[in-house]
Motif scaffolding. Structure first.
Motif, PDB file in Angstrom:
ATOM      1  N   GLU A 115      43.456 -30.057   3.422  1.00  0.00           N
ATOM      2  CA  GLU A 115      43.317 -30.265   1.980  1.00  0.00           C
ATOM      3  C   GLU A 115      44.283 -29.401   1.174  1.00  0.00           C
ATOM      4  O   GLU A 115      44.393 -29.556  -0.029  1.00  0.00           O
ATOM      5  CB  GLU A 115      41.890 -29.969   1.536  1.00  0.00           C
ATOM      6  N   LEU A 139      45.656 -20.048  -4.189  1.00  0.00           N
ATOM      7  CA  LEU A 139      44.993 -21.343  -4.348  1.00  0.00           C
ATOM      8  C   LEU A 139      45.239 -21.924  -5.742  1.00  0.00           C
ATOM      9  O   LEU A 139      44.720 -22.973  -6.083  1.00  0.00           O
ATOM     10  CB  LEU A 139      43.488 -21.199  -4.094  1.00  0.00           C
TER      11      LEU A 139
ATOM     12  N   ARG B  13      47.730 -25.099 -10.395  1.00  0.00           N
ATOM     13  CA  ARG B  13      46.941 -26.213  -9.869  1.00  0.00           C
ATOM     14  C   ARG B  13      45.866 -25.651  -8.983  1.00  0.00           C
ATOM     15  O   ARG B  13      46.150 -24.854  -8.090  1.00  0.00           O
ATOM     16  CB  ARG B  13      47.831 -27.167  -9.085  1.00  0.00           C
ATOM     17  N   LEU B  14      44.620 -26.046  -9.233  1.00  0.00           N
ATOM     18  CA  LEU B  14      43.538 -25.476  -8.452  1.00  0.00           C
ATOM     19  C   LEU B  14      43.397 -26.223  -7.132  1.00  0.00           C
ATOM     20  O   LEU B  14      43.269 -27.444  -7.116  1.00  0.00           O
ATOM     21  CB  LEU B  14      42.228 -25.553  -9.224  1.00  0.00           C
ATOM     22  N   ALA B  15      43.430 -25.477  -6.048  1.00  0.00           N
ATOM     23  CA  ALA B  15      43.270 -26.090  -4.733  1.00  0.00           C
ATOM     24  C   ALA B  15      41.797 -26.430  -4.513  1.00  0.00           C
ATOM     25  O   ALA B  15      40.923 -25.797  -5.108  1.00  0.00           O
ATOM     26  CB  ALA B  15      43.755 -25.131  -3.657  1.00  0.00           C
ATOM     27  N   PRO B  16      41.516 -27.424  -3.665  1.00  0.00           N
ATOM     28  CA  PRO B  16      40.129 -27.860  -3.455  1.00  0.00           C
ATOM     29  C   PRO B  16      39.116 -26.746  -3.236  1.00  0.00           C
ATOM     30  O   PRO B  16      38.040 -26.800  -3.831  1.00  0.00           O
ATOM     31  CB  PRO B  16      40.229 -28.778  -2.241  1.00  0.00           C
ATOM     32  N   PRO B  17      39.409 -25.726  -2.414  1.00  0.00           N
ATOM     33  CA  PRO B  17      38.335 -24.745  -2.172  1.00  0.00           C
ATOM     34  C   PRO B  17      37.889 -24.029  -3.432  1.00  0.00           C
ATOM     35  O   PRO B  17      36.775 -23.514  -3.493  1.00  0.00           O
ATOM     36  CB  PRO B  17      38.942 -23.757  -1.178  1.00  0.00           C
ATOM     37  N   LEU B  18      38.750 -23.990  -4.436  1.00  0.00           N
ATOM     38  CA  LEU B  18      38.354 -23.284  -5.664  1.00  0.00           C
ATOM     39  C   LEU B  18      37.473 -24.146  -6.557  1.00  0.00           C
ATOM     40  O   LEU B  18      36.713 -23.631  -7.369  1.00  0.00           O
ATOM     41  CB  LEU B  18      39.604 -22.882  -6.456  1.00  0.00           C
ATOM     42  N   LEU B 442      36.224 -19.560   2.856  1.00  0.00           N
ATOM     43  CA  LEU B 442      36.764 -20.199   1.651  1.00  0.00           C
ATOM     44  C   LEU B 442      37.913 -21.137   1.999  1.00  0.00           C
ATOM     45  O   LEU B 442      37.916 -22.302   1.622  1.00  0.00           O
ATOM     46  CB  LEU B 442      37.236 -19.123   0.669  1.00  0.00           C
ATOM     47  N   TYR B 443      38.887 -20.606   2.743  1.00  0.00           N
ATOM     48  CA  TYR B 443      40.065 -21.415   3.064  1.00  0.00           C
ATOM     49  C   TYR B 443      39.734 -22.478   4.101  1.00  0.00           C
ATOM     50  O   TYR B 443      40.115 -23.631   3.984  1.00  0.00           O
ATOM     51  CB  TYR B 443      41.177 -20.521   3.633  1.00  0.00           C
ATOM     52  N   SER B 447      37.484 -25.951   1.960  1.00  0.00           N
ATOM     53  CA  SER B 447      38.513 -26.953   1.687  1.00  0.00           C
ATOM     54  C   SER B 447      38.002 -28.335   2.018  1.00  0.00           C
ATOM     55  O   SER B 447      38.155 -29.276   1.243  1.00  0.00           O
ATOM     56  CB  SER B 447      39.759 -26.667   2.523  1.00  0.00           C
ATOM     57  N   ALA B 448      37.392 -28.449   3.186  1.00  0.00           N
ATOM     58  CA  ALA B 448      36.940 -29.759   3.641  1.00  0.00           C
ATOM     59  C   ALA B 448      35.700 -30.208   2.881  1.00  0.00           C
ATOM     60  O   ALA B 448      35.484 -31.386   2.662  1.00  0.00           O
ATOM     61  CB  ALA B 448      36.657 -29.717   5.133  1.00  0.00           C
ATOM     62  N   SER B 452      33.226 -33.607  -1.354  1.00  0.00           N
ATOM     63  CA  SER B 452      31.925 -34.256  -1.209  1.00  0.00           C
ATOM     64  C   SER B 452      30.846 -33.411  -1.880  1.00  0.00           C
ATOM     65  O   SER B 452      29.893 -33.942  -2.443  1.00  0.00           O
ATOM     66  CB  SER B 452      31.606 -34.513   0.264  1.00  0.00           C
ATOM     67  N   TYR B 453      31.016 -32.096  -1.869  1.00  0.00           N
ATOM     68  CA  TYR B 453      30.040 -31.246  -2.547  1.00  0.00           C
ATOM     69  C   TYR B 453      30.061 -31.488  -4.054  1.00  0.00           C
ATOM     70  O   TYR B 453      29.026 -31.633  -4.698  1.00  0.00           O
ATOM     71  CB  TYR B 453      30.307 -29.777  -2.246  1.00  0.00           C
TER      72      TYR B 453
END
Lengths: 267, 523, 322
Positions: A115, A139, B13-18, B442-443, B447-448, B452-453
């Protein structure tokens, strides 16, 4: 038959962060890992010196992956001792993390974070050395672009990929990215678990050359592989069979017969 | 050191885990405002409450009354759930586009029925309960129906979505081979539907137990009533006896459903546990056969019978004063209700991953957050609100905290389950390279999970909008508090208007959260 | 599908049997408890089926224990004197009591003035049976936590000291715990939004109001005279922590309200006999004395319907009656 006795030396109980020619980078002494019916590793000893490139061969199920998992600290052996760069695994969490940072693994399934972008994946290799602020910043914003561009160049990937998501890469690019991440981690001990398994011959050769090139300047490489034809560039070949070391020799001294015997049980 | 000069807001740009952690920022203003809202008057009451957790009352009289209350609550939940599942399956089939297209060649009736079912779904079960109370009087059947009606509509929607998402090649093949429409549907889609229905159906039973408890809090019988009365008369030891009992029941139920879900609804992995669909099917059928007499027994014990439906009475006489109703401060009412929803949703959605991140690496951390989350699920939000009133002033924030705590329990459990079932290779690789446990989580894993959350969080926000009505007693300014007030004043005209606005808002919220969810899952 | 991707637990299997057992035990809980359930559930079912059972109830204005002690006594006394089976049906909510009365699920209910008026408006023909001696001129007491610094006030205008304080009523539909106090507050220029937090609390019962004010969770509140006195004499109230700051003027309050159709169901003259049973309760009879004591009254007296006109007016002004 090849059990190397563990030298009884005075060892530092703190992680040593640089290599020295007279210190073993990896030392496994009589390692035993239990398995369901037979032990997965039984009385395995192995030593890696700085600069050494060692191929780990043997039929499927011989214990190659287990040995690598012991070597990178994921599996704790039931018996035996393990030393990284002369030091036993540290008890304190912080020291242990610094120690882990010295061991880089190239995984068979790559284990990229799908991701995230290429750049974020590369920077993830630095998390052991980074604090939270920079880890969070990574991030949100491009971080340490220059260093990442440089490792990408070393594996022949363009810097244009930095902001691409990993999912956008081709199979070959992903393989190279995984290697670039390993380089970005800058470990002393490089472990690779069947990195060439699913690659076509040309790609496999290229990647292997890249890996062999890294094991210089005080670094060492331990790589498991399946193909006897690629053993040429290694300093030593260690063969496992049913969880035991059955051979530890220079590839030049190996006869075709010996090699064939190593893989026989697969047939 | 290197690229600092290149940083700009544009490249942010905010990455998914954030993303799941982003809503946590809602805590900042809350923490700023909180000291001003707290009056600290009742800290010793909170202390007594906490202390009583370790000193629950073991008086046989108290326990007896709690157990009988528990019996009623569980019975109501079981009956409401079973009825809603049966009706929902029927409604789901009736609102499935695939079914209608196969039967008559047009999906139009499906669209129509879907729209119709949106209305019962948009009203919270408490509203149904209070409304039915007016029509049917104080009877156990009221609580059962209050759960059945909205739940059936929800199940119908999910079932029809499941049905329409199934691949139709098998169905087409059967139809081309000349099979009649109905048997073809049953053969082609029935078995494929089973895992989804079982998984979702089990989840609905957990919800039904929470709803039954909540209805009790509002006087519709069962353990909820005891919880409220003991809290309001500050008998904390008795309160905790009830809470502990309910906690045990809830955890047992969750464990049972989890086990059944795994057994019946999960595909066998790696062929290690070879289990044919046939065996699962037989066990499900056996379960249903066992369930039926149990339901009859429960209905008899509770005194619930369909005959009671014949005793409908009109609403109390009222004079409709529509101009007065129109003159209510609708904008501020709706505004504060939406504000309450968003705040509660943000706090709940953001806190779950944050807590997990902070506490999970600590050996007892997982146990601790699981305990806190179980308590959140267990503890109906109006009771949290009452407890908060001991130390906080009434208002939107207090209500939001109460709703957030409850939903944190639900979201947190789902997050934990998802986290446990998500692949952990990437996280392992990070740990092996020396990353700390939190950063690796977190990483490597968030991310995955992120999309869905968050998609589930969007759905939850829509549920929270419906739930704002239950914290009406501390909401001070929202639609919920006005609704409870108009109920006690028998202001039926006002009540009708308020319910209509609630329905409208939830329908809009549902649409919005649907879109958001689709976008999140598609990305 | 929102929940399915997340509902994918991965747990070891050994817990399965245990979970199955737990679940079964859980499912059987309601069935295993018929004796207690019988007391609670069926009494509410089917008005028609229970022609000959007189169902009495009361608004839940006090602790459930008090109610559960008092009303079964009343039930047995009524049953003895009237010769019909009488059953006490507990109700958990003021509004629910009114609704149940309208539906005919309850035959005789101890209402407050406001709920009584609401019930009579919804059930025309309902008969006011009796009130206590103290109900003709009932008082509410404004109380305050001593730490709040609120001092007793001399007259109604003084209620304005409550502005900006944390204040709680009893139940939303309580006459003495909400309706009349709100009316007197309004006359003194205090609106509900003037309290701290922009709204008053609703503690749900008089006992709860006293406990909450005494604890300091609220700085002030209002309770009915009767519950205050009984809490004071039983020692539950600590006069060092909570004090009365003002007593309201008297107003009509609690009364028994009966269904209009009791004579048809139980025979001619039943309502009159019911009324005289209450009026004839005497402290000289030990059992009746116990009831009167629990009610906090010396005796019951007739209740003229006209005395609730002013309550209805106030109710309409405040919006509790439409």
């Amino acid at each position: 038959m090849l059990a190397v006795p563990c030298p009884l030396l005075n060892r530092p109980n703190f992680p040593v962060l640089s290599s020295s020619p007279d210190r073993l980078l990896l030392e496994l002494c009589s390692i035993r890992v239990p398995g369901r019916s037979a032990p997965r590793l039984d009385d395995v000893s192995l030593q890696l010196r700085p600069g050494e490139r060692v191929a780990l061969v043997g039929p499927s199920g011989a214990g190659k992956s287990t040995l690598l998992a012991v070597a990178n600290g994921l599996i704790r052996p039931e018996a035996g001792e393990l030393f990284w760069n002369g030091a036993a695994p540290a008890r304190s969490r912080r020291r242990r993390r610094l120690q882990q940072a010295l061991i880089g693994t190239l995984w068979q399934d790559l284990r990229l974070i799908e991701e995230l972008t290429v750049q974020q994946n590369l920077n993830a290799a630095r998390l052991a050395r980074w604090g939270w602020p920079r880890a969070l910043l990574n991030l949100m914003l491009p971080v340490e672009t220059a260093a990442n561009t440089e490792v990408l160049a070393r594996v022949d990937l363009s810097a244009d990929l930095l902001e691409q998501p990993v999912t956008a890469l081709s199979g070959g690019q992903r393989q190279r990215l995984a290697l670039a991440r390993l380089l970005r981690q800058d470990p002393l001990l490089l472990l690779a678990d069947e990195p060439l398994a699913h690659l076509d011959p040309r790609l496999a050769r290229d990647l292997l050359d890249l890996l062999l090139k890294q094991a210089s300047g005080g670094r060492a490489l331990l790589l498991s592989l399946h193909r006897p034809d690629l053993l040429a560039g290694f300093d030593r070949v260690v063969a496992l069979r049913q969880g035991r070391v059955v051979l530890d020799a220079a590839p030049s001294g190996l006869t075709g017969q010996q090699l064939a015997a190593l893989y026989r049980s697969e047939a | 050191m290197t690229a600092t000069s290149a940083w700009s807001w544009r490249s942010l740009r905010l990455a998914p885990p954030l993303l799941p952690l982003l809503p946590v920022l809602a805590w900042l203003p809350v923490l700023l405002v909180l000291p001003g809202l707290s009056h600290g008057g009742g800290w010793d009451l909170i202390g007594q409450f906490a202390w009583a957790a370790f000193n629950p009352s073991l008086d046989p009289l108290v326990l007896g009354s709690l157990l009988s209350g528990l019996g009623i609550t569980v019975g109501i939940a079981l009956l409401g759930w079973a009825l809603s599942l049966a009706l929902g399956l029927l409604g789901g089939v009736l609102s499935s586009r695939t079914v209608w297209r196969t039967l008559i060649g047009s999906a139009l009736p499906a669209e129509l029925i879907r729209r119709l079912l949106a209305v019962p779904r948009a009203m919270h079960e408490l509203l149904w309960g209070l409304l039915l109370l007016q029509l049917l009087g104080l009877q156990p059947v009221v609580a059962v129906l209050a759960i059945t009606i909205p739940y059936a509509a929800l199940v119908a929607r999910v079932v029809s979505d499941l049905l329409d998402a199934l691949p139709t090649q098998g169905l087409e093949a059967l139809r081309l081979a000349g099979a009649p429409a109905a048997p073809a549907l049953l053969t082609a889609l029935g078995p494929a539907l089973q895992p989804g229905v079982i998984s979702y159906g089990g989840y609905r039973l957990e919800c039904a137990l929470r709803s039954a408890t909540l209805l009790g809090v509002f006087g519709l019988g069962g353990l909820g009533t005891d919880l409220r009365l003991t809290l309001q008369s500050l008998q904390f030891s008795e309160l905790w006896s009830g809470l502990w009992i309910l906690l045990l029941v809830m955890l047992a139920l969750e464990a049972l459903l989890r086990a059944l879900r795994q057994r019946w609804a999960m595909p066998a992995r790696f062929g290690l546990t070879r289990r044919s669909v046939g065996r699962g099917g037989r066990e499900v059928a056996l379960g249903l056969v066992l369930l039926l007499p149990l339901l009859v027994l429960v209905a008899a014990a509770l005194g619930v019978s369909p005959l009671q439906l014949g005793q409908l009475q009109p609403l109390p006489p009222f004079t409709a004063d529509w101009p007065a109703v129109a003159a209510l401060p609708w904008l501020s009412l709706i505004g504060s209700t939406l504000g309450l929803t968003l705040l509660a949703a943000a706090l709940a959605v953001g806190s779950a991953p944050l807590l997990l991140l902070l506490l999970a690496p600590w050996p007892w951390g997982r146990v601790l957050i699981q305990a806190v989350w179980a308590l959140g699920r267990l503890w109906p939000p109006p009771l949290t609100a009452l407890l908060l009133l001991f130390v906080l002033q009434p208002g939107v924030l207090t209500a939001a905290l109460a709703l957030a705590f409850h939903n944190l329990g639900i979201l947190g459990r789902l997050l934990l389950e998802a986290e446990e079932s998500a692949p952990m290779q990437a996280e392992e690789a990070l740990v092996a390279a020396g990353a700390g446990p939190r950063l690796a989580l977190l990483y490597g894993r968030f991310s995955a999970l992120a999309r869905s959350y968050l998609a589930y969080g969007a759905y939850r926000a829509d549920v929270i909008l419906r739930e704002t009505v239950v914290v009406g007693l501390v909401g001070a300014a929202g639609l919920g508090s006005l609704l409870l007030e108009s109920l006690s004043s028998f202001a039926i005209d006002q009540l009708i208007a308020l319910v209509a606005v609630y329905v409208l808002l939830t329908l809009m919220g549902e649409d919005l959260s649907d879109r958001l969810r689709r976008r999140l899952l598609a990305a | 599908m929102f929940s399915l991707p997340l509902l994918r637990p991965r747990l070891p299997r050994p817990g399965f049997r245990l979970a199955l057992l737990a679940g079964l035990a859980l499912a059987l809980t309601p069935a295993a408890l018929p004796p207690q359930l019988q007391q609670v559930a069926p009494q509410l079912a089917g008005a028609q089926a229970q022609q000959k059972l007189l169902r009495i109830s009361a608004i839940p204005d006090q602790k459930p224990e008090t109610l559960n002690r008092l009303y079964p006594l009343v039930a047995s006394e009524l049953s003895r004197s009237l010769g019909v089976p009488v059953k006490y049906v507990p109700v958990t909510d003021y509004t629910a009591a009114v609704s149940a009365f309208r539906r005919g699920d309850l035959d005789l209910v101890w209402f407050g003035a406001l709920t009584g008026v609401q019930a009579r408006l919804q059930k025309p023909g309902a008969k006011v049976i009796a009130q206590r001696d103290i109900d003709a001129s009932f008082q509410s007491f404004f109380i305050a936590n001593t730490a709040s610094g609120i001092k007793p006030i001399a007259n109604q205008k003084g209620l304005s000291v409550l502005k900006g304080k944390r204040f709680t009523f009893g139940s939303e539909s309580s006459t003495s715990g909400r309706l009349m106090p709100q009316y007197f507050l309004g006359q003194a220029g205090v609106r509900l939004s003037d309290f701290a937090g922009g709204a008053p609390g609703f503690s749900s019962s008089h006992d709860a109001t006293i406990a909450l004010v005494q604890s300091g969770a609220y700085q002030a509140g209002v309770v009915n005279e009767e519950v205050w006195q009984s809490n004071l004499s039983s020692g539950k109230t600590d006069p060092k922590k909570v004090i009365v700051i003002w007593r309201t003027p008297g107003y009509a309050n609690y009364h028994w309200l009966a269904q209009p159709n009791l004579d048809q169901r139980f025979g001619k003259g039943f309502t009159t006999r019911l009324q005289s049973t209450f009026l004839n309760l005497r402290a000289s009879n030990p059992k009746q004395a116990q009831i009167l004591d629990l009610f906090g009254a010396k005796r019951f007296i007739p209740a003229p319907v006209s005395q609730y006109d002013s309550i209805e007016k106030v109710g309409r002004e405040i919006g509790k009656i439409r």
